[in-house]
Design a protein around this motif. Structure first.
Motif, PDB file in Angstrom:
ATOM      1  N   MET A   1     112.787  60.399 -38.391  1.00 40.71           N
ATOM      2  CA  MET A   1     114.094  59.707 -38.419  1.00 40.71           C
ATOM      3  C   MET A   1     114.913  60.170 -39.616  1.00 40.71           C
ATOM      4  SD  MET A   1     115.195  57.454 -36.262  1.00 40.71           S
ATOM      5  CE  MET A   1     116.138  56.166 -37.086  1.00 40.71           C
ATOM      6  N   PRO A   2     116.164  60.657 -39.371  1.00 39.31           N
ATOM      7  CA  PRO A   2     116.996  61.071 -40.505  1.00 39.31           C
ATOM      8  C   PRO A   2     117.233  59.909 -41.471  1.00 39.31           C
ATOM      9  CG  PRO A   2     118.035  61.649 -38.412  1.00 39.31           C
ATOM     10  CD  PRO A   2     116.831  60.831 -38.093  1.00 39.31           C
ATOM     11  N   VAL A   3     117.385  60.220 -42.750  1.00 41.44           N
ATOM     12  CA  VAL A   3     117.569  59.161 -43.745  1.00 41.44           C
ATOM     13  C   VAL A   3     118.970  59.171 -44.348  1.00 41.44           C
ATOM     14  CG1 VAL A   3     115.117  59.095 -44.365  1.00 41.44           C
ATOM     15  CG2 VAL A   3     116.653  60.603 -45.624  1.00 41.44           C
ATOM     16  N   ILE A  33     119.443  65.731 -47.967  1.00 42.20           N
ATOM     17  CA  ILE A  33     120.048  67.075 -47.979  1.00 42.20           C
ATOM     18  C   ILE A  33     119.503  67.879 -46.791  1.00 42.20           C
ATOM     19  CG2 ILE A  33     120.312  69.232 -49.274  1.00 42.20           C
ATOM     20  CD1 ILE A  33     120.257  67.653 -51.856  1.00 42.20           C
ATOM     21  N   GLN A  34     118.201  67.769 -46.557  1.00 41.48           N
ATOM     22  CA  GLN A  34     117.613  68.476 -45.398  1.00 41.48           C
ATOM     23  C   GLN A  34     118.273  67.989 -44.104  1.00 41.48           C
ATOM     24  OE1 GLN A  34     113.340  69.136 -45.303  1.00 41.48           O
ATOM     25  NE2 GLN A  34     113.130  68.693 -47.494  1.00 41.48           N
ATOM     26  N   ASP A  35     118.606  66.688 -44.053  1.00 37.85           N
ATOM     27  CA  ASP A  35     119.234  66.125 -42.842  1.00 37.85           C
ATOM     28  C   ASP A  35     120.591  66.756 -42.529  1.00 37.85           C
ATOM     29  OD1 ASP A  35     117.158  64.380 -42.387  1.00 37.85           O
ATOM     30  OD2 ASP A  35     118.166  62.620 -43.235  1.00 37.85           O
ATOM     31  N   ALA A 224     100.092  73.188 -40.275  1.00 42.41           N
ATOM     32  CA  ALA A 224      99.815  71.771 -40.013  1.00 42.41           C
ATOM     33  C   ALA A 224     100.251  71.366 -38.603  1.00 42.41           C
ATOM     34  CB  ALA A 224     100.518  70.906 -41.059  1.00 42.41           C
ATOM     35  N   LYS A 225     101.383  71.928 -38.150  1.00 42.40           N
ATOM     36  CA  LYS A 225     101.881  71.597 -36.808  1.00 42.40           C
ATOM     37  C   LYS A 225     100.884  72.053 -35.746  1.00 42.40           C
ATOM     38  CE  LYS A 225     106.089  73.318 -36.165  1.00 42.40           C
ATOM     39  NZ  LYS A 225     107.509  73.646 -36.191  1.00 42.40           N
ATOM     40  N   ARG A 245     106.240  65.446 -41.978  1.00 42.36           N
ATOM     41  CA  ARG A 245     106.092  64.173 -41.242  1.00 42.36           C
ATOM     42  C   ARG A 245     107.031  64.124 -40.042  1.00 42.36           C
ATOM     43  NH1 ARG A 245     105.299  61.292 -47.063  1.00 42.36           N
ATOM     44  NH2 ARG A 245     103.034  61.495 -47.089  1.00 42.36           N
ATOM     45  N   LEU A 246     108.211  64.786 -40.142  1.00 41.25           N
ATOM     46  CA  LEU A 246     109.124  64.851 -38.996  1.00 41.25           C
ATOM     47  C   LEU A 246     108.523  65.733 -37.898  1.00 41.25           C
ATOM     48  CD1 LEU A 246     112.751  65.412 -40.400  1.00 41.25           C
ATOM     49  CD2 LEU A 246     111.806  63.310 -39.431  1.00 41.25           C
TER      50      LEU A 246
END
Ligand code: 13P
Ligand code: SF4
Length: 319
Positions: A1-3, A33-35, A224-225, A245-246
């Motif tokens: 979820m974007p923050v 910022i990544q969002d 990890a994915k 986590r996304l």
């Protein structure tokens, strides 16, 4: 979820359209910022994006050497860095004049320089590399040719092990990766016996010897994915946890603590950028990366040499 806050995201989107700008962000940047970024990646992926974008402005949410590399690859574009003070301990630990004198002592050596270096140090090098292609670059140098590797001694030592080549190492370190604690890692492994350890090659050898996978930030994320394991101990800057986590919401990512016991190992340089500064940089089109044209031309040569080794060609728009 974007923050990111919706209003801020809309304001940034409008500025991007108005300025014909793209935001490129490193995985260590704050989640908001990544969002708002058009592209999030590791050093190599970000430089590829910088070379091929047809935007007029690149707002580089990362550190200064990354924004300088973007400027070298897209000299006709305006490149802005939200905070011009966002440096890197590896750059600071390798002053160009000292490096020039050192390399003069080994004039017969091929010089391979990690992208985490100043434009002046790049200009004194034969090849540049990033953590994701360093091994490939070293292997491309004919056996028997002596090699200087700078400025990260941990990445250098890791490359010596991987390639079996003896490298003459500059003694620089990353202030973030050198502080992970082996003792805490061993204790975490004990508590999470099923977890895999994923580490960045800038970590000390004492840490890396426990790793199940060693790679760039993008490499760690991909590993990890794809892995069928559910738990991972992460030895790189804490910013990577958000995209992990996304990308793999059902999996557990546990940051390896530093020697102080804190599980929040953040790069103080990367974290100088904030979402407010990204917005201001897009609005004011500064602080701008400005490189002397001659320095830019000389510093770009080892970057082109790197792309020729790993891609067979230099990237440009339309690739
Ligand atoms: P990556 O190229 O792996 O993203 O690393 C950049 C960096 O600065 C690591 O500390
Ligand atoms: Fe430099 Fe280390 Fe920060 Fe990466 S994490 S930018 S290598 S100080």
């Amino acid at each position: 979820m974007p923050v990111v806050d919706d209003e801020v995201a809309e304001e940034i989107a409008a500025l991007k359209r108005e300025r014909r700008a793209v935001v490129l962000a490193h995985y260590y940047q704050d989640p908001e910022i990544q969002d708002v970024a058009d592209f999030v990646g590791d050093s190599l992926q970000l430089s590829r994006q910088a070379a091929k974008t047809d935007a007029l402005v690149i707002c580089f949410a990362g550190v200064k050497f990354m924004a300088e590399t973007a400027k070298m690859l897209s000299p006709d574009k305006k490149v802005v860095l939200p905070d011009l003070q966002a440096g890197c301990s590896l750059v600071d630990g390798c002053p160009p004049e000292a490096f020039r004198k050192w390399r003069e002592k080994y004039a017969d050596h091929v010089v391979v320089t990690y992208v985490n270096s100043s434009a002046e140090v790049k200009a004194l090098s034969d090849y540049c590399c990033t953590s994701s292609n360093a091994e490939q670059v070293i292997r491309a140098i004919p056996e028997g040719k002596p090699i200087i590797f700078a400025p990260d001694r941990n990445l250098g030592a890791y490359l010596e092990k991987k390639t079996g080549r003896k490298l003459r190492l500059w003694q620089g370190t990353c202030m973030v990766h050198e502080t992970f604690s082996e003792r805490h890692l061993i204790s975490l492994k004990h508590d999470h016996p099923q977890a895999l350890v994923l580490a960045h090659p800038e970590c000390e050898e004492a840490l890396l010897r426990h790793a199940d996978y060693i790679g760039s930030t993008a490499g760690i994320l991909e590993f990890a994915k794809k892995s069928d394991r559910r738990e991972f101990l992460i030895a790189t800057e804490a910013g990577i946890l958000y995209p992990m986590r996304l990308a793999a919401p059902g999996k557990t990512f546990i940051p390896v603590p530093t020697t102080t016991g804190c599980a929040c190992n953040e790069c103080p340089h990367m974290k100088k950028n904030t979402i407010e500064k990204v917005l201001a940089a897009l609005r004011d089109l500064r602080p701008e990366i400005d490189l002397d044209p001659d320095l830019l031309r000389r510093a770009r040569k080892p970057i082109d040499a790197m792309f020729e080794v790993c891609d067979g060609k230099v990237p440009h728009r339309g690739d």
